[in-house]
Design a protein around this motif. Structure first.
Motif, PDB file in Angstrom:
ATOM      1  N   SER A   1      -9.765  -2.990  -2.150  1.00 22.08           N
ATOM      2  CA  SER A   1      -9.339  -4.125  -2.965  1.00 22.08           C
ATOM      3  C   SER A   1      -8.748  -3.692  -4.191  1.00 22.08           C
ATOM      4  O   SER A   1      -7.486  -4.201  -4.715  1.00 22.08           O
ATOM      5  N   PRO A   2      -9.445  -2.964  -5.228  1.00 21.31           N
ATOM      6  CA  PRO A   2      -8.881  -2.494  -6.458  1.00 21.31           C
ATOM      7  C   PRO A   2      -7.696  -1.993  -6.417  1.00 21.31           C
ATOM      8  O   PRO A   2      -6.516  -2.245  -7.103  1.00 21.31           O
ATOM      9  N   TRP A   3      -7.447  -1.026  -5.405  1.00 20.20           N
ATOM     10  CA  TRP A   3      -6.212  -0.105  -5.393  1.00 20.20           C
ATOM     11  C   TRP A   3      -5.069  -0.974  -4.655  1.00 20.20           C
ATOM     12  O   TRP A   3      -4.065  -0.898  -5.074  1.00 20.20           O
ATOM     13  N   CYS A   4      -5.424  -1.969  -3.732  1.00 25.58           N
ATOM     14  CA  CYS A   4      -4.653  -3.023  -3.434  1.00 25.58           C
ATOM     15  C   CYS A   4      -3.957  -3.884  -4.475  1.00 25.58           C
ATOM     16  O   CYS A   4      -2.712  -4.003  -4.525  1.00 25.58           O
ATOM     17  N   GLY A   5      -4.828  -4.178  -5.464  1.00 27.57           N
ATOM     18  CA  GLY A   5      -4.305  -5.072  -6.339  1.00 27.57           C
ATOM     19  C   GLY A   5      -3.514  -4.148  -7.168  1.00 27.57           C
ATOM     20  O   GLY A   5      -2.467  -4.764  -7.946  1.00 27.57           O
ATOM     21  N   LEU A   6      -3.820  -2.965  -7.585  1.00 28.17           N
ATOM     22  CA  LEU A   6      -2.985  -1.990  -8.340  1.00 28.17           C
ATOM     23  C   LEU A   6      -1.540  -1.839  -7.666  1.00 28.17           C
ATOM     24  O   LEU A   6      -0.818  -1.509  -8.491  1.00 28.17           O
TER      25      LEU A   6
ATOM     26  N   GLY B   1       1.428  -2.651 -10.396  1.00 28.02           N
ATOM     27  CA  GLY B   1       2.517  -1.663 -10.548  1.00 28.02           C
ATOM     28  C   GLY B   1       3.750  -2.038  -9.970  1.00 28.02           C
ATOM     29  O   GLY B   1       4.676  -1.755 -10.982  1.00 28.02           O
ATOM     30  N   ARG B   2       3.973  -2.899  -9.196  1.00 22.82           N
ATOM     31  CA  ARG B   2       5.330  -3.413  -8.734  1.00 22.82           C
ATOM     32  C   ARG B   2       5.961  -4.317  -9.923  1.00 22.82           C
ATOM     33  O   ARG B   2       6.871  -3.958 -10.720  1.00 22.82           O
TER      34      ARG B   2
ATOM     35  N   ARG C   1      -0.642   4.854  -5.393  1.00 23.18           N
ATOM     36  CA  ARG C   1      -1.548   3.714  -5.183  1.00 23.18           C
ATOM     37  C   ARG C   1      -1.711   3.256  -3.783  1.00 23.18           C
ATOM     38  O   ARG C   1      -2.800   2.757  -3.148  1.00 23.18           O
ATOM     39  N   PHE C   2      -0.620   3.161  -3.243  1.00 21.75           N
ATOM     40  CA  PHE C   2      -0.729   2.685  -1.805  1.00 21.75           C
ATOM     41  C   PHE C   2      -1.444   3.695  -0.814  1.00 21.75           C
ATOM     42  O   PHE C   2      -2.399   3.414  -0.135  1.00 21.75           O
ATOM     43  N   GLU C   3      -1.124   5.166  -1.118  1.00 24.22           N
ATOM     44  CA  GLU C   3      -2.065   6.141  -0.580  1.00 24.22           C
ATOM     45  C   GLU C   3      -3.454   6.076  -0.723  1.00 24.22           C
ATOM     46  O   GLU C   3      -4.525   6.070   0.094  1.00 24.22           O
TER      47      GLU C   3
ATOM     48  N   LEU D   1      -3.192  -4.567   6.101  1.00 24.30           N
ATOM     49  CA  LEU D   1      -1.734  -5.318   6.238  1.00 24.30           C
ATOM     50  C   LEU D   1      -1.511  -5.604   4.922  1.00 24.30           C
ATOM     51  O   LEU D   1      -0.188  -5.365   4.657  1.00 24.30           O
ATOM     52  N   ARG D   2      -2.092  -5.840   3.935  1.00 22.04           N
ATOM     53  CA  ARG D   2      -1.721  -6.363   2.688  1.00 22.04           C
ATOM     54  C   ARG D   2      -1.205  -5.193   1.968  1.00 22.04           C
ATOM     55  O   ARG D   2      -0.005  -5.329   1.312  1.00 22.04           O
ATOM     56  N   ALA D   3      -1.954  -4.030   2.075  1.00 27.77           N
ATOM     57  CA  ALA D   3      -1.277  -2.775   1.412  1.00 27.77           C
ATOM     58  C   ALA D   3      -0.014  -2.436   1.919  1.00 27.77           C
ATOM     59  O   ALA D   3       0.720  -2.009   1.073  1.00 27.77           O
ATOM     60  N   HIS D   4       0.085  -2.666   3.411  1.00 24.67           N
ATOM     61  CA  HIS D   4       1.490  -2.220   3.849  1.00 24.67           C
ATOM     62  C   HIS D   4       2.558  -3.374   3.420  1.00 24.67           C
ATOM     63  O   HIS D   4       3.469  -2.818   3.259  1.00 24.67           O
ATOM     64  N   GLN D   5       2.280  -4.375   3.280  1.00 24.39           N
ATOM     65  CA  GLN D   5       3.178  -5.473   3.072  1.00 24.39           C
ATOM     66  C   GLN D   5       3.703  -5.135   1.650  1.00 24.39           C
ATOM     67  O   GLN D   5       4.756  -5.063   1.516  1.00 24.39           O
TER      68      GLN D   5
END
Length: 325
Positions: free
Chosen positions: A144-149, A153-154, A166-168, A178-182
């Motif tokens: 979750s921290p990386w998904c939030g970042l 970032g955007r 960050r995605f990787e 899913l959210r990370a890919h979205q």
């Protein structure tokens, strides 16, 4: 009023289809529980709900239910001070500051957002980044921290290379999140500095690189909707009615919600709503009708707010009616 309500419900049943209503969550009862606890400032209850779920896709909806709750920013600082070594309060603070930041920015196009609003937006996102990095340091395996970042970032326009890293970092911990890919799909859209070609390639690679029955099939439909949104009136309809668009949507559907391993969990209703809108705009009435039937009148704000931001359910009803449902 009760008679009118009962009459409306009866009419919906008589029409042979459920009434369309915007669904605010997946139906998981813990979402409402954690939202009420967050609104009441009950950290003990919030923590209990969040800690009961794995730190992966399963926790995502619960975490953002807290983050989207007004007032969390008023009590989370006290928790942070009381638990200086704990990751979870920092994660919650980070997600809340993301949501709070976007509240300040509003959903208006950039040219219609004042400098003052952008300053508040960026300040809150920078605070969010601080909390998210601290959470990631304390719990290196958390997703979750990386998904939030990815989201901060955007908003802070960190650039494509940093956004990709960050995605990787997110998908190393949860490959089919899913959210990370979205979020990454938005990052590679033309409107955020990517391109249509990069966006479609990312959507297909992600969707078909996942096992059959994947929710990631939604990415293919989202990519076509984003491409459609970028075009002028007239050209947008021509694009959606291209045969290769329909073929692409059907191929993704076969690998996703039509696949025997598709499981109705998490964001599956949003996935079906996305395909319903894409097939409808593509003129694929039979496929759209299939999706509308599966949603059973449950409308998700995304993607229907692209058509009617004030009333996504009205857009859903209009397109469902056009399919004969």
């Amino acid at each position: 009023m009760a008679l009118l309500r009962d009459w409306g419900l009866a009419l919906g049943k008589w029409a042979g289809r459920p009434l369309a209503q915007v669904q605010k969550d997946s139906g998981d009862p813990e979402v409402q529980r954690v939202r009420h606890a967050a609104a009441a400032g009950d950290w003990s209850a919030v923590r209990q709900v969040l800690e009961a779920r794995p730190e992966s896709e399963d926790r995502t909806e619960l975490l953002w239910a807290v983050g989207d709750t007004a007032g969390v920013e008023r009590w989370i600082d006290t928790v942070l001070e009381a638990e200086p070594d704990a990751a979870l309060p920092r994660l919650v603070a980070g997600v809340r500051y993301i949501s709070w930041g976007w509240e300040a920015r509003t959903g208006a196009r950039a040219q219609h957002v004042s400098r003052e609003k952008f300053e508040v937006f960026h300040a809150r996102l920078r605070t969010a980044e601080q909390w998210l990095y601290e959470a990631a340091e304390r719990e290196p395996q958390w997703t979750s921290p990386w998904c939030g970042l990815q989201t901060t970032g955007r908003g802070l326009q960190v650039g494509q290379s940093t956004a990709r890293r960050r995605f990787e970092a997110t998908v190393r911990r949860d490959p089919h999140h899913l959210r990370a890919h979205q979020q990454q799909l938005q990052q590679v859209c033309d409107k955020w500095g990517g391109s249509h070609e990069e966006m479609h390639a990312f959507a297909r690679t992600s969707a078909f690189g996942a096992p059959g029955g994947t929710l990631l099939g939604q990415l293919v439909a989202i990519a076509h909707l984003e491409h459609w949104l970028s075009l002028d009136a007239g050209a947008d309809r021509v694009y959606m009615h291209r045969s290769e668009v329909a073929d692409s949507l059907h191929e993704a559907a076969e690998h996703s919600f039509r696949h025997p391993d598709f499981v109705r969990r998490g964001a599956w209703i949003q996935v079906l709503n996305t395909f319903a809108m894409a097939f409808s705009l593509a003129g694929e009435r039979g496929a759209a009708r299939e999706c509308f039937r599966a949603t059973e009148g449950r409308v998700t704000e995304f993607p229907w707010y692209y058509l009617n931001g004030a009333d996504p359910a009205a857009a859903y009803r209009q397109h469902r009616s056009a399919t004969g449902r």
